[in-house]
Write an enzyme that holds these catalytic residues in place. Structure first.
Site, PDB file in Angstrom:
ATOM      1  N   ASN A   1     -10.151  87.772 -30.807  1.00 22.16           N
ATOM      2  CA  ASN A   1      -9.839  89.010 -31.526  1.00 22.16           C
ATOM      3  C   ASN A   1     -11.097  89.877 -31.647  1.00 22.16           C
ATOM      4  O   ASN A   1     -12.214  89.368 -31.825  1.00 22.16           O
ATOM      5  CB  ASN A   1      -9.174  88.743 -32.873  1.00 22.16           C
ATOM      6  CG  ASN A   1      -9.923  87.794 -33.778  1.00 22.16           C
ATOM      7  OD1 ASN A   1     -10.666  86.934 -33.321  1.00 22.16           O
ATOM      8  ND2 ASN A   1      -9.731  87.933 -35.071  1.00 22.16           N
TER       9      ASN A   1
ATOM     10  N   GLU B   1      -4.776  87.650 -28.211  1.00 25.79           N
ATOM     11  CA  GLU B   1      -3.827  87.663 -27.098  1.00 25.79           C
ATOM     12  C   GLU B   1      -3.947  88.953 -26.286  1.00 25.79           C
ATOM     13  O   GLU B   1      -3.682  88.955 -25.073  1.00 25.79           O
ATOM     14  CB  GLU B   1      -2.400  87.509 -27.630  1.00 25.79           C
ATOM     15  CG  GLU B   1      -2.131  86.174 -28.331  1.00 25.79           C
ATOM     16  CD  GLU B   1      -2.424  86.211 -29.828  1.00 25.79           C
ATOM     17  OE1 GLU B   1      -3.294  86.994 -30.257  1.00 25.79           O
ATOM     18  OE2 GLU B   1      -1.779  85.455 -30.572  1.00 25.79           O
TER      19      GLU B   1
ATOM     20  N   CYS C   1       1.202  86.609 -33.590  1.00 29.29           N
ATOM     21  CA  CYS C   1       1.945  87.583 -34.395  1.00 29.29           C
ATOM     22  C   CYS C   1       3.093  88.149 -33.554  1.00 29.29           C
ATOM     23  O   CYS C   1       3.171  87.923 -32.341  1.00 29.29           O
ATOM     24  CB  CYS C   1       1.014  88.697 -34.871  1.00 29.29           C
ATOM     25  SG  CYS C   1       0.492  89.838 -33.571  1.00 29.29           S
TER      26      CYS C   1
ATOM     27  N   GLU D   1     -12.141  93.225 -33.706  1.00 24.42           N
ATOM     28  CA  GLU D   1     -11.708  94.151 -34.756  1.00 24.42           C
ATOM     29  C   GLU D   1     -12.442  95.492 -34.662  1.00 24.42           C
ATOM     30  O   GLU D   1     -13.331  95.678 -33.822  1.00 24.42           O
ATOM     31  CB  GLU D   1     -11.893  93.471 -36.116  1.00 24.42           C
ATOM     32  CG  GLU D   1     -10.999  92.244 -36.226  1.00 24.42           C
ATOM     33  CD  GLU D   1     -11.077  91.550 -37.570  1.00 24.42           C
ATOM     34  OE1 GLU D   1     -11.979  91.859 -38.371  1.00 24.42           O
ATOM     35  OE2 GLU D   1     -10.213  90.678 -37.810  1.00 24.42           O
TER      36      GLU D   1
HETATM   37  N1  THU Z   1      -4.927  87.794 -34.958  1.00 28.99           N
HETATM   38  C1  THU Z   1      -4.925  87.469 -33.626  1.00 28.99           C
HETATM   39  O1  THU Z   1      -5.950  87.619 -32.953  1.00 28.99           O
HETATM   40  N2  THU Z   1      -3.789  86.995 -33.087  1.00 28.99           N
HETATM   41  C2  THU Z   1      -2.628  86.768 -33.775  1.00 28.99           C
HETATM   42  O2  THU Z   1      -1.619  86.437 -33.174  1.00 28.99           O
HETATM   43  C3  THU Z   1      -2.620  86.891 -35.235  1.00 28.99           C
HETATM   44  C4  THU Z   1      -3.756  87.655 -35.812  1.00 28.99           C
HETATM   45  C5  THU Z   1      -6.145  88.373 -35.527  1.00 28.99           C
HETATM   46  C6  THU Z   1      -6.037  89.838 -35.845  1.00 28.99           C
HETATM   47  C7  THU Z   1      -7.126  90.000 -36.886  1.00 28.99           C
HETATM   48  O3  THU Z   1      -8.353  90.240 -36.213  1.00 28.99           O
HETATM   49  C8  THU Z   1      -7.179  88.655 -37.575  1.00 28.99           C
HETATM   50  O4  THU Z   1      -6.465  87.738 -36.752  1.00 28.99           O
HETATM   51  C9  THU Z   1      -6.565  88.646 -38.968  1.00 28.99           C
HETATM   52  O5  THU Z   1      -5.267  89.132 -38.937  1.00 28.99           O
END
Ligand code: THU
Length: 133
Positions: free
Chosen positions: A43, A56, A90, A45
Protein backbone atom coordinates in the site's frame (compact mmCIF):
# COMPACT_ATOMS: atom_id res chain seq x y z
CA UNK A 1 1.08 -26.82 -7.96
CA UNK A 2 1.10 -23.41 -6.31
CA UNK A 3 3.83 -22.74 -3.77
CA UNK A 4 1.72 -20.85 -1.24
CA UNK A 5 4.61 -20.57 1.24
CA UNK A 6 6.72 -18.78 -1.38
CA UNK A 7 3.83 -16.53 -2.35
CA UNK A 8 3.14 -15.61 1.28
CA UNK A 9 6.87 -14.93 1.82
CA UNK A 10 6.87 -12.58 -1.17
CA UNK A 11 3.78 -10.80 0.21
CA UNK A 12 5.47 -10.44 3.59
CA UNK A 13 8.57 -8.95 1.98
CA UNK A 14 6.43 -6.51 -0.01
CA UNK A 15 4.62 -5.53 3.20
CA UNK A 16 7.94 -4.27 4.64
CA UNK A 17 8.06 -1.73 1.78
CA UNK A 18 4.63 -0.23 2.49
CA UNK A 19 4.36 3.57 2.57
CA UNK A 20 1.67 4.12 5.20
CA UNK A 21 2.48 7.26 7.23
CA UNK A 22 -1.23 8.04 7.78
CA UNK A 23 -2.78 4.73 8.75
CA UNK A 24 0.28 2.95 10.13
CA UNK A 25 -1.29 -0.18 8.62
CA UNK A 26 1.10 -1.97 6.25
CA UNK A 27 -0.20 -4.42 3.66
CA UNK A 28 1.71 -6.65 1.25
CA UNK A 29 0.43 -8.58 -1.73
CA UNK A 30 2.01 -11.16 -4.02
CA UNK A 31 0.60 -12.85 -7.06
CA UNK A 32 1.62 -15.73 -9.31
CA UNK A 33 1.08 -14.70 -12.94
CA UNK A 34 0.20 -17.18 -15.68
CA UNK A 35 3.66 -16.68 -17.23
CA UNK A 36 5.31 -17.82 -14.00
CA UNK A 37 6.31 -14.41 -12.66
CA UNK A 38 5.73 -13.54 -9.03
CA UNK A 39 4.60 -9.91 -8.83
CA UNK A 40 4.25 -7.94 -5.63
CA UNK A 41 2.76 -4.75 -4.27
CA UNK A 42 2.37 -2.75 -1.06
CA UNK A 43 0.00 0.00 0.00
CA UNK A 44 1.15 3.52 -0.91
CA UNK A 45 -0.73 6.24 0.92
CA UNK A 46 -1.11 9.93 0.12
CA UNK A 47 -1.60 13.18 2.04
CA UNK A 48 -4.84 13.38 0.06
CA UNK A 49 -6.09 10.30 1.92
CA UNK A 50 -8.65 9.17 -0.63
CA UNK A 51 -6.13 8.67 -3.41
CA UNK A 52 -3.95 6.21 -1.50
CA UNK A 53 -3.22 2.95 -3.28
CA UNK A 54 -3.99 -0.44 -1.76
CA UNK A 55 -1.37 -3.16 -1.99
CA UNK A 56 -3.50 -4.93 -4.58
CA UNK A 57 -3.42 -1.82 -6.80
CA UNK A 58 0.39 -1.89 -6.77
CA UNK A 59 0.26 -5.62 -7.45
CA UNK A 60 -1.87 -5.14 -10.56
CA UNK A 61 0.46 -2.37 -11.77
CA UNK A 62 3.40 -4.74 -11.40
CA UNK A 63 1.46 -7.43 -13.30
CA UNK A 64 1.36 -5.04 -16.23
CA UNK A 65 5.00 -3.96 -15.77
CA UNK A 66 8.13 -4.61 -17.84
CA UNK A 67 8.48 -8.01 -19.47
CA UNK A 68 4.81 -8.86 -19.27
CA UNK A 69 3.04 -10.94 -21.91
CA UNK A 70 0.26 -9.28 -23.88
CA UNK A 71 -2.56 -10.22 -21.51
CA UNK A 72 -1.07 -11.26 -18.17
CA UNK A 73 -3.39 -13.00 -15.72
CA UNK A 74 -3.19 -13.63 -11.99
CA UNK A 75 -3.42 -17.30 -11.05
CA UNK A 76 -2.97 -17.10 -7.28
CA UNK A 77 -2.69 -14.22 -4.78
CA UNK A 78 -1.68 -13.78 -1.15
CA UNK A 79 -2.38 -10.56 0.79
CA UNK A 80 -0.94 -10.13 4.28
CA UNK A 81 -1.13 -7.76 7.24
CA UNK A 82 1.77 -6.59 9.43
CA UNK A 83 1.82 -9.96 11.20
CA UNK A 84 2.18 -11.80 7.91
CA UNK A 85 -1.33 -13.21 8.32
CA UNK A 86 -3.82 -13.40 5.42
CA UNK A 87 -5.81 -10.17 5.00
CA UNK A 88 -9.08 -10.05 3.12
CA UNK A 89 -8.94 -7.56 0.23
CA UNK A 90 -11.30 -4.60 0.48
CA UNK A 91 -14.33 -4.54 -1.82
CA UNK A 92 -12.66 -2.40 -4.45
CA UNK A 93 -9.64 -4.67 -4.56
CA UNK A 94 -11.81 -7.79 -4.92
CA UNK A 95 -13.11 -6.15 -8.10
CA UNK A 96 -9.53 -5.48 -9.25
CA UNK A 97 -8.55 -9.09 -8.64
CA UNK A 98 -11.64 -10.29 -10.50
CA UNK A 99 -10.66 -8.22 -13.54
CA UNK A 100 -7.08 -9.50 -13.65
CA UNK A 101 -7.53 -13.03 -12.33
CA UNK A 102 -11.09 -13.99 -13.20
CA UNK A 103 -13.36 -16.52 -11.51
CA UNK A 104 -10.72 -19.26 -11.17
CA UNK A 105 -8.04 -17.15 -9.53
CA UNK A 106 -7.18 -18.52 -6.10
CA UNK A 107 -6.81 -16.32 -3.03
CA UNK A 108 -5.39 -17.23 0.34
CA UNK A 109 -8.11 -16.06 2.72
CA UNK A 110 -8.82 -16.22 6.43
CA UNK A 111 -10.91 -19.33 5.57
CA UNK A 112 -8.18 -20.99 3.50
CA UNK A 113 -7.60 -21.04 -0.26
CA UNK A 114 -10.73 -19.93 -2.12
CA UNK A 115 -11.57 -19.20 -5.77
CA UNK A 116 -12.67 -15.67 -6.62
CA UNK A 117 -16.20 -16.93 -7.18
CA UNK A 118 -16.42 -17.33 -3.40
CA UNK A 119 -14.57 -14.12 -2.59
CA UNK A 120 -16.75 -11.97 -4.88
CA UNK A 121 -19.97 -13.93 -5.57
CA UNK A 122 -22.15 -12.87 -8.51
CA UNK A 123 -19.42 -10.48 -9.60
CA UNK A 124 -19.87 -7.83 -12.23
CA UNK A 125 -17.10 -8.20 -14.78
CA UNK A 126 -15.89 -7.83 -18.35
CA UNK A 127 -18.39 -10.40 -19.68
CA UNK A 128 -21.33 -8.27 -18.52
CA UNK A 129 -20.22 -5.44 -20.80
CA UNK A 130 -20.59 -7.82 -23.76
CA UNK A 131 -23.57 -9.94 -22.67
CA UNK A 132 -25.66 -6.96 -21.60
CA UNK A 133 -24.64 -4.47 -24.28
N1 THU B 1 -5.36 -1.68 2.42
C1 THU B 1 -4.81 -2.42 1.41
O1 THU B 1 -3.68 -2.14 0.99
N2 THU B 1 -5.52 -3.44 0.90
C2 THU B 1 -6.76 -3.82 1.33
O2 THU B 1 -7.37 -4.69 0.74
C3 THU B 1 -7.32 -3.21 2.54
C4 THU B 1 -6.69 -1.93 2.96
C5 THU B 1 -4.61 -0.53 2.92
C6 THU B 1 -5.18 0.80 2.52
C7 THU B 1 -4.61 1.71 3.59
O3 THU B 1 -3.32 2.14 3.18
C8 THU B 1 -4.48 0.81 4.80
O4 THU B 1 -4.60 -0.53 4.34
C9 THU B 1 -5.53 1.06 5.88
O5 THU B 1 -6.81 0.99 5.34
Amino acid sequence: MIDWDALRAAAREAMTRAYMPYSGFPVGAAGLADDGRIVTGCNIENASYGVGLCAECSLVSALHGPGKPERPRLVAVSVVDRHGAPLMPCGRCRQLLWEHGGPEMLLETVRGILPMTEVLPDAFGPDDLIDRA
